[in-house]
Design an enzyme around this catalytic site. Structure first.
Site, PDB file in Angstrom:
ATOM      1  N   LYS A  69      33.687  22.108  55.424  1.00 44.47           N
ATOM      2  CA  LYS A  69      33.146  20.951  54.709  1.00 44.47           C
ATOM      3  C   LYS A  69      34.067  19.747  54.842  1.00 44.47           C
ATOM      4  CE  LYS A  69      30.474  23.799  51.584  1.00 44.47           C
ATOM      5  NZ  LYS A  69      30.342  24.360  50.234  1.00 44.47           N
ATOM      6  N   HIS A 119      40.061  33.658  41.797  1.00 47.19           N
ATOM      7  CA  HIS A 119      39.039  34.691  41.613  1.00 47.19           C
ATOM      8  C   HIS A 119      38.822  34.879  40.123  1.00 47.19           C
ATOM      9  CE1 HIS A 119      41.790  35.666  44.946  1.00 47.19           C
ATOM     10  NE2 HIS A 119      40.690  35.848  45.642  1.00 47.19           N
TER      11      HIS A 119
END
Length: 132
Positions: A69, A119
């Site tokens: 991206k 996470h």
């Protein structure tokens, strides 16, 4: 900047954020995977470092997507193995670019990469900042 300065640009005369990218990955996607998918997505060093841990694979996947991206391209435009997320000892993750990814970064003037991976629960997230 002056000694003792903190905050954006501390200790630098020039600090320009050129591109950013972020991605969220579901950890469960990496609990069952084919060897082919692993080899297409990760370098041998990444595969060894993750040791089959789904959360680690998902975090690296999200980091690679974030780099894509920031480069302004999508999956398929750059081999994922051209983007390598490595760690030296217990240090933070580092972005290493090879091949097409390195060429695109050079053309865009992206000279330094910073990545953060986290996470939580069912997801891994990564955020990438490229400077030049």
């Amino acid at each position: 900047g002056p000694a003792g300065q903190v905050g954006p640009g501390a200790g630098r005369d020039r600090f320009v954020i050129v591109a950013i990218g972020t991605d969220l990955a579901r950890i469960a996607r990496w609990e069952k995977h084919t060897d082919g998918l692993l080899r297409r997505s990760f370098t041998p060093a990444e595969i060894e470092s993750c040791a089959g841990r789904a959360a680690s694979l998902a975090g690296r996947w999200a980091a690679k997507e974030s780099v894509l991206k920031a480069l302004g391209v999508g999956i398929g435009d750059v081999p994922l193995t051209d983007i390598e997320i490595v760690r030296v000892g217990d240090g933070p993750p580092v972005v290493a670019l090879h091949g097409t990814a390195a060429s695109l970064a050079a053309q865009a003037g992206l000279t330094e990469w910073h990545v953060s991976i986290s996470h939580e629960g069912d997801y891994a997230i990564a955020f990438v900042v490229a400077t030049g």
